[in-house]
Design a protein around this motif. Structure first.
Motif, PDB file in Angstrom:
ATOM      1  N   MET A 475      55.269 -30.538 -66.268  1.00 44.86           N
ATOM      2  CA  MET A 475      55.559 -31.899 -65.830  1.00 44.86           C
ATOM      3  C   MET A 475      54.759 -32.204 -64.564  1.00 44.86           C
ATOM      4  O   MET A 475      54.666 -31.374 -63.659  1.00 44.86           O
ATOM      5  N   HIS A 476      54.169 -33.390 -64.512  1.00 43.68           N
ATOM      6  CA  HIS A 476      53.504 -33.885 -63.312  1.00 43.68           C
ATOM      7  C   HIS A 476      54.394 -34.945 -62.661  1.00 43.68           C
ATOM      8  O   HIS A 476      55.085 -35.685 -63.351  1.00 43.68           O
ATOM      9  N   PHE A 477      54.379 -35.007 -61.340  1.00 40.93           N
ATOM     10  CA  PHE A 477      55.217 -35.981 -60.640  1.00 40.93           C
ATOM     11  C   PHE A 477      54.507 -36.472 -59.385  1.00 40.93           C
ATOM     12  O   PHE A 477      53.765 -35.725 -58.734  1.00 40.93           O
ATOM     13  N   ALA A 478      54.728 -37.742 -59.071  1.00 41.62           N
ATOM     14  CA  ALA A 478      54.150 -38.334 -57.866  1.00 41.62           C
ATOM     15  C   ALA A 478      54.877 -37.821 -56.634  1.00 41.62           C
ATOM     16  O   ALA A 478      56.093 -37.582 -56.665  1.00 41.62           O
ATOM     17  N   LEU A 479      54.147 -37.637 -55.559  1.00 43.69           N
ATOM     18  CA  LEU A 479      54.738 -37.111 -54.330  1.00 43.69           C
ATOM     19  C   LEU A 479      55.270 -38.211 -53.414  1.00 43.69           C
ATOM     20  O   LEU A 479      55.727 -37.932 -52.311  1.00 43.69           O
TER      21      LEU A 479
END
Length: 765
Positions: A475-479
């Motif tokens: 999973m990729h997620f915005a910081l």
């Protein structure tokens, strides 16, 4: 309150003055409360029970004559996932007496009980739902208003409890998402005023994972194991599953469930059954091999089982079970069925945890009021799974789901790997479990230290092994930090840390190690995050009031509803209708289920007229001419009523047995059926017709009977497959083991006889 809930705010309002509470070490807070009362000041004390972490006590005093006070508290909690992928929000409204072993004091001994329709308060519940995974539907055991969507993409909605709620059940909401297994991550900013580097002072990422494992794992179900069923037969198990008088009793549902379990066990395993109440008794001196003879012996005893063993003392039978050594090659699986009415919860959980290397523990909370602290605590301590069965729930379906967990291979070598930009560091707050099972969710918290670039993207992957194969979920997620500032993730992370330190404290107590430093650390974390713990309490004092008390203080305990006893335990005329808890007229409470695509939800119970999100309001008017100390016992998910008095049980007519359970009751331990008249009657066929349709190639009538039983289950009870799937698996294995059998001919003859149109693939043949 739901076990694991994080209480983070408490305040009171009296005479138009808002009194904010501070969090202090518990003994210091109690001293301040007593000192304030003796000085004529109005004071409020909110503390967690020493006996059970799901019970809280609110003490209010000393209120002047004719004065009214309202109190509000806020909490956040993780919502557990159910077998059907729903999230369960639970608002307990039932507090029932808890049985406590001799020599101990019951935490509910001071609570007065009245009939449910006479409780002096009402409930108003408005829910705001928000989830990036999309809200598909909401179900409840109580009447709700229609679900109203607030956005076109169905990521926000609201629903309310219909007016006229009676305090005869706990409120349960089942929330279904459109993408239940979608992993999510939320990044939350820290508090600028918190100490640098502290938990509350740095950003935190909360990751929610609910992996969907391959259905092929069912093919790897183990056939070896020792299954021990610990069944509550205390007096409270006489109560009905629902509040209608014609509903099945808890003990009846438990009896049917045990019979189904006995039929579903794999041939050649070991098993035993223990019934417990004030005392306990095993069916066999020690676990026996599962054969036709031992199964029949156990079934006869189950049919005679009743709720006649007095109180609920679970610790003694647990000690006896753990005293018996495990059988090599047969991992022990403990199934515990109880309505949760025990007072020594912490001691019970510690016993399970101490023996967790020897077994797995699966628990079932039966009926409204079952203690979440006990049911969830035992399952967690025993690396198992928990279920709650109440209202119209079929116990059999939930138990069969859990049996599949017990038989399936574990997901091992679980690892969480992080990838963030240079200059950042991920520091785990919660521990990654060593193993997972199907239907289990993971909510993990980690700190983000260093310089956070909100334009960058982070990456996290969950790796694990299943059936000798490696798997990965990414999973990729915005910081960039979440827009809201409720500190939901931080408070839940703080609660997670406190729980971890509590577990270490119990371990050190067992080894004789010092615990003062751990207690100190818990108090410090609790104070920093403003999250209640076993060693802290919220204290609110109106320092402007300092009038001398002119008369002795009068104590009043706010009553709870008792659905079991129709006779009021006190003279309600003295103050009935003076106390309003959850007053729907003056204090509308809003429950905000805040979800940003995770499987954690914040429950904000708040007074819409106040700037802060608080709730659980109690209006406590005082009779003229005296002062008042009032105690409110707030219980969310405590056990159901455990009346020790022997009440007359009306003689009931024998209920029509479920045809499916009746058919299953005829199955033999090896998975086959005999062609007996009772089985033929279930098919609604004449014996001569059944025999005429039997293919000539089948010489053994048991083969024909087993094939017909399998067809009948698939053809007429497919909607209940979760309950009979293990029965069918045994039948399929037995049929496949029969030599020279033409399955196609059997299928055609069976379809013609029963009027079905099934194929061999559907039958898994």
């Amino acid at each position: 309150m739901e076990d694991g809930s994080s209480v983070y705010d408490f305040h009171a309002e009296i005479g138009g003055n808002l009194i904010e509470a501070t969090i202090k070490e518990k003994q210091e807070a109690i001293y301040d409360y007593d000192d304030a009362i003796s000085s004529g000041q109005e004071a409020f004390l909110l503390e967690e029970s020493d006996e059970s972490p799901d019970v809280f006590r609110l003490s209010v005093g000393s209120l002047p004559a004719g004065q009214t006070a309202s109190v509000s508290l806020s909490y956040v909690t993780e919502l557990p996932v159910q077998a059907d992928d729903a999230l369960r929000f639970f608002l307990p409204t039932v507090l029932c007496p808890r049985y406590t072993p001799q020599g101990s004091t019951s935490l509910t001994s001071e609570v007065p009980f009245v009939p449910c329709d006479s409780v002096p308060y009402s409930l108003s519940l408005n829910c705001h739902l928000s989830s990036l995974n999309g809200i598909a539907s909401v179900k409840s055991n109580s009447s709700l208003s229609p679900l109203e969507y607030l956005s076109d993409d169905k990521t926000e909605a609201k629903v309310s409890l219909s007016p006229g709620f009676q305090f005869d059940r706990d409120v349960e909401l089942l929330i279904y998402y459109s993408q239940a297994h979608q992993p999510t991550a939320v990044v939350e900013a820290g508090v600028s005023t918190a100490a640098e580097g502290s938990l509350m002072g740095v950003p935190l990422v909360m990751v929610s994972l609910y992996p969907e494992f391959s259905r092929s794992t069912e093919e790897s179900l183990t056939k070896n194991g020792e299954f021990i069923f610990l069944m509550d037969c205390s007096g409270s198990m006489k109560e009905t599953m629902e509040w209608e008088s014609n509903s099945a009793r808890r003990i009846e549902s438990a009896r049917d469930t045990l019979l189904l379990l006995l039929k579903s066990l794999p041939f050649g395993c070991y098993f035993n059954i223990c019934l417990f109440g004030s005392h306990f008794k095993f069916f066999f001196p020690k676990s026996v091999e599962y054969t036709q003879q031992t199964m029949e012996s156990a079934m006869k005893k189950v049919k005679d089982m009743d709720a006649n063993l007095g109180g609920t003392e679970i610790l003694s039978p647990l000690c006896e079970i753990f005293r018996e050594p495990c059988k090599p090659g047969y991992p022990r699986q403990l199934f515990v069925f109880t309505d949760g009415e025990v007072g020594n919860i912490k001691e019970v959980i510690e016993k399970v945890k101490k023996n967790s290397a020897k077994h797995r523990c699966f628990t079932f909370g039966i009926g409204d009021g079952a203690s979440t602290a006990l049911i969830k605590g035992m399952a967690k301590a025993g690396n198992g799974h928990f279920q709650f069965v109440c209202g119209k729930d079929r116990m059999q379906a939930k138990v069969m789901q859990t049996l599949s967990f017990a038989l399936q291979p574990a997901v091992t070598n679980v690892a969480l790997n992080w990838h963030v930009p240079d200059g950042m560091e991920v520091v785990p707050v919660s521990e990654t479990p060593m193993m997972l099972f199907s239907g289990q969710q993971l909510i993990l918290y980690s700190q983000l230290k260093g310089k956070v670039d909100e334009t960058a993207v982070g990456h996290v992957s969950l790796q694990y092994s299943l059936c000798d194969m490696e798997h990965k979920t990414e999973m990729h997620f915005a910081l960039n930090c979440a827009k809201h500032s409720r500190l939901t993730a931080h408070r839940l992370a703080a609660k997670s840390l406190i729980n971890q330190m509590e577990e270490k404290k119990e371990e050190q107590l067992l080894t004789g190690g010092g615990i003062e430093n751990l207690k100190k650390n818990i108090v410090e974390m609790s104070s920093e995050a403003r999250v209640l713990s076993p060693y802290t309490a919220f204290i609110a004092i109106n320092k402007e009031s300092r009038e001398a008390i002119q008369a002795p203080l009068i104590r009043r305990d706010i009553p709870c509803g008792d659905y079991m006893n129709e006779v009021s335990l006190f003279n309600s005329g003295d103050y009935m209708n003076e106390v309003s808890l959850f007053n729907s007229g003056d204090y509308m409470n809003e429950v905000s289920l805040f979800n940003s695509g995770d499987y954690m939800n914040e429950v904000s119970l708040f007074n819409s007229a106040m700037p802060c999100d608080s709730s659980l309001k109690a209006s406590l008017p005082k009779k003229k001419g005296s002062s008042l100390i009032s105690k409110i016992f707030m219980k969310c998910l405590s056990p159901a009523s455990n009346s020790m008095s022997e009440l007359p049980v009306p003689v009931e007519e024998e209920k029509q047995k479920d045809p499916m359970l009746k058919l299953i009751s005829f199955q033999k331990a090896n998975g086959s059926w005999e062609l007996q008249q009772e089985l033929i009657n279930l098919f609604n066929k004449a014996e001569q017709e059944v025999l005429q349709k039997k293919p000539k190639e089948i010489s053994d009538k048991s083969v024909w009977a087993t094939f017909l039983a399998l067809l009948w289950l698939h053809g007429f009870n497919s909607h209940m497959k979760d309950e009979w799937k293990f029965v069918a698996l045994k039948a399929v294995s037995w049929i496949k083991a029969q030599p020279g059998l033409n399955l196609s001919i059997c299928l055609q003859a069976g379809n013609d006889l029963l009027g079905c149109q099934l194929d061999l693939k559907t039958l898994e043949l």
